[in-house]
Design a protein around this motif. Structure first.
Motif, PDB file in Angstrom:
ATOM      1  N   HIS A   7       0.815  -1.203   0.000  1.00  0.00           N
ATOM      2  CA  HIS A   7       0.000   0.000   0.000  1.00  0.00           C
ATOM      3  C   HIS A   7       0.854   1.261   0.000  1.00  0.00           C
ATOM      4  O   HIS A   7       1.501   1.549  -1.002  1.00  0.00           O
ATOM      5  CB  HIS A   7      -0.995  -0.029   1.164  1.00  0.00           C
ATOM      6  CG  HIS A   7      -2.139   0.907   1.009  1.00  0.00           C
ATOM      7  ND1 HIS A   7      -2.926   0.917  -0.115  1.00  0.00           N
ATOM      8  CD2 HIS A   7      -2.629   1.864   1.827  1.00  0.00           C
ATOM      9  CE1 HIS A   7      -3.868   1.858   0.020  1.00  0.00           C
ATOM     10  NE2 HIS A   7      -3.703   2.441   1.182  1.00  0.00           N
ATOM     11  N   PHE A  10      -1.851  -2.360   6.645  1.00  0.00           N
ATOM     12  CA  PHE A  10      -1.603  -3.296   5.547  1.00  0.00           C
ATOM     13  C   PHE A  10      -0.132  -3.690   5.460  1.00  0.00           C
ATOM     14  O   PHE A  10       0.224  -4.573   4.679  1.00  0.00           O
ATOM     15  CB  PHE A  10      -2.009  -2.679   4.205  1.00  0.00           C
ATOM     16  CG  PHE A  10      -3.459  -2.275   4.103  1.00  0.00           C
ATOM     17  CD1 PHE A  10      -4.435  -2.838   4.916  1.00  0.00           C
ATOM     18  CD2 PHE A  10      -3.853  -1.315   3.182  1.00  0.00           C
ATOM     19  CE1 PHE A  10      -5.763  -2.457   4.823  1.00  0.00           C
ATOM     20  CE2 PHE A  10      -5.184  -0.933   3.073  1.00  0.00           C
ATOM     21  CZ  PHE A  10      -6.145  -1.497   3.888  1.00  0.00           C
ATOM     22  N   SER A  11       0.727  -3.029   6.221  1.00  0.00           N
ATOM     23  CA  SER A  11       2.168  -3.242   6.096  1.00  0.00           C
ATOM     24  C   SER A  11       2.588  -4.611   6.622  1.00  0.00           C
ATOM     25  O   SER A  11       2.071  -5.097   7.634  1.00  0.00           O
ATOM     26  CB  SER A  11       2.935  -2.159   6.867  1.00  0.00           C
ATOM     27  OG  SER A  11       2.672  -0.875   6.352  1.00  0.00           O
ATOM     28  N   ASP A  33      -4.638   2.832   7.319  1.00  0.00           N
ATOM     29  CA  ASP A  33      -3.812   2.258   6.261  1.00  0.00           C
ATOM     30  C   ASP A  33      -2.456   2.961   6.148  1.00  0.00           C
ATOM     31  O   ASP A  33      -1.582   2.512   5.396  1.00  0.00           O
ATOM     32  CB  ASP A  33      -4.550   2.259   4.916  1.00  0.00           C
ATOM     33  CG  ASP A  33      -5.033   3.630   4.482  1.00  0.00           C
ATOM     34  OD1 ASP A  33      -5.397   4.442   5.350  1.00  0.00           O
ATOM     35  OD2 ASP A  33      -5.075   3.889   3.262  1.00  0.00           O
ATOM     36  N   HIS A  34      -2.264   4.029   6.927  1.00  0.00           N
ATOM     37  CA  HIS A  34      -0.979   4.737   6.978  1.00  0.00           C
ATOM     38  C   HIS A  34      -0.346   4.693   8.370  1.00  0.00           C
ATOM     39  O   HIS A  34       0.826   5.024   8.515  1.00  0.00           O
ATOM     40  CB  HIS A  34      -1.160   6.198   6.572  1.00  0.00           C
ATOM     41  CG  HIS A  34      -1.614   6.367   5.158  1.00  0.00           C
ATOM     42  ND1 HIS A  34      -0.780   6.802   4.154  1.00  0.00           N
ATOM     43  CD2 HIS A  34      -2.811   6.129   4.576  1.00  0.00           C
ATOM     44  CE1 HIS A  34      -1.460   6.845   3.012  1.00  0.00           C
ATOM     45  NE2 HIS A  34      -2.688   6.430   3.245  1.00  0.00           N
ATOM     46  N   GLY A  75      -7.613   4.430  -4.246  1.00  0.00           N
ATOM     47  CA  GLY A  75      -8.154   4.848  -2.956  1.00  0.00           C
ATOM     48  C   GLY A  75      -9.515   5.491  -3.101  1.00  0.00           C
ATOM     49  O   GLY A  75      -9.901   5.923  -4.202  1.00  0.00           O
ATOM     50  N   HIS A  96       0.030   3.655  -2.624  1.00  0.00           N
ATOM     51  CA  HIS A  96      -1.399   3.675  -2.265  1.00  0.00           C
ATOM     52  C   HIS A  96      -2.188   2.794  -3.229  1.00  0.00           C
ATOM     53  O   HIS A  96      -3.220   3.184  -3.779  1.00  0.00           O
ATOM     54  CB  HIS A  96      -1.941   5.117  -2.260  1.00  0.00           C
ATOM     55  CG  HIS A  96      -3.040   5.325  -1.254  1.00  0.00           C
ATOM     56  ND1 HIS A  96      -4.360   5.213  -1.564  1.00  0.00           N
ATOM     57  CD2 HIS A  96      -2.983   5.641   0.063  1.00  0.00           C
ATOM     58  CE1 HIS A  96      -5.091   5.454  -0.494  1.00  0.00           C
ATOM     59  NE2 HIS A  96      -4.277   5.700   0.521  1.00  0.00           N
ATOM     60  N   ASP A  97      -1.699   1.581  -3.393  1.00  0.00           N
ATOM     61  CA  ASP A  97      -2.205   0.688  -4.423  1.00  0.00           C
ATOM     62  C   ASP A  97      -2.858  -0.574  -3.870  1.00  0.00           C
ATOM     63  O   ASP A  97      -3.147  -1.509  -4.620  1.00  0.00           O
ATOM     64  CB  ASP A  97      -1.070   0.301  -5.367  1.00  0.00           C
ATOM     65  CG  ASP A  97       0.143  -0.289  -4.627  1.00  0.00           C
ATOM     66  OD1 ASP A  97       0.054  -0.505  -3.402  1.00  0.00           O
ATOM     67  OD2 ASP A  97       1.179  -0.512  -5.282  1.00  0.00           O
ATOM     68  N   GLY A  98      -3.110  -0.611  -2.568  1.00  0.00           N
ATOM     69  CA  GLY A  98      -3.601  -1.832  -1.946  1.00  0.00           C
ATOM     70  C   GLY A  98      -4.977  -2.279  -2.407  1.00  0.00           C
ATOM     71  O   GLY A  98      -5.337  -3.440  -2.240  1.00  0.00           O
TER      72      GLY A  98
END
Length: 205
Positions: free
Chosen positions: A8, A27-28, A47-48, A146, A170-172
């Motif tokens: 992500h 997501f990491s 997500d960050h 997103g 930012h592609d999750g």
């Protein structure tokens, strides 16, 4: 300087034996949290920012006031920064840009604060925004999906920032089909688009 992309929006930067994480979120991968000398967080969305795993790192965190309020257990390790400020994070020179997260729906307004980070005048991470740095960069990290994302402003952003290369982040939420489409829109001779999978690395001149 070595840049490694993770799932992500997270990237890891390494130089001179030091490690800087940007936006290690929920997501990491676990490998993201194995080592860090400092962390940059653009904004408070999960997500960050994985709150518990960032706390467990017990290292300096540079971020905005909204995120800092969720990391009070780290005490003096948390540093509140705003757009326009520059600082040192574990030997990396960092400049902050902007103040607002991109609008998701008009009726929601600006969902939270967001700051972009330019690291060593080389790598720019905008968080969830298309805020532009005020100078040329080597590697521009371009959000490519997103709830707030739209393709035309992403292309405008990629074209406006003077950079030697682009890397999608930012592609999750994208499938392999969606990931495969992005070079068509973002790649150019002036700014080649590097399609990195999680775990892939680049050397930054």
């Amino acid at each position: 300087m070595k840049l490694t992309k993770f799932a992500h929006a997270c990237v890891r930067l390494e130089k001179d034996g030091k490690t800087l994480l940007v936006d290690p979120g929920s997501f990491s991968e676990d490998a993201v949290f194995e080592r860090a000398d400092a962390v940059l967080v653009t904004h408070e969305h999960q997500d960050h920012l994985d709150i518990e795993r960032v706390k467990a790192l017990n290292v300096a965190v540079y971020t905005n006031a909204g995120v800092a309020a969720q990391l009070t257990e780290l005490g003096d390790l948390v540093h509140v920064v705003e757009g326009g400020q520059s600082f040192d994070a574990a030997g990396f020179a960092v400049s902050a840009y902007g103040k607002d997260h991109a609008v998701i729906l008009p009726e929601w307004g600006v969902p939270c604060a967001n700051i972009g980070f330019l690291i060593d005048d080389a790598v720019y991470h905008p968080g969830d925004s298309f805020t532009q740095p005020d100078r040329a960069v080597h590697t521009n990290l371009v959000p490519i999906s997103g709830p707030w994302f739209a393709l035309p402003p992403a292309v405008d952003y990629a074209r406006a920032v003077k950079a030697e290369q682009l890397v999608g982040i930012h592609d999750g939420l994208l499938s392999e089909i969606g990931l495969g489409m992005m070079p068509r829109f973002l790649n150019s001779e002036e700014r080649p688009y590097q399609k990195l999978a999680p775990g892939d690395s680049l050397e930054i001149a």
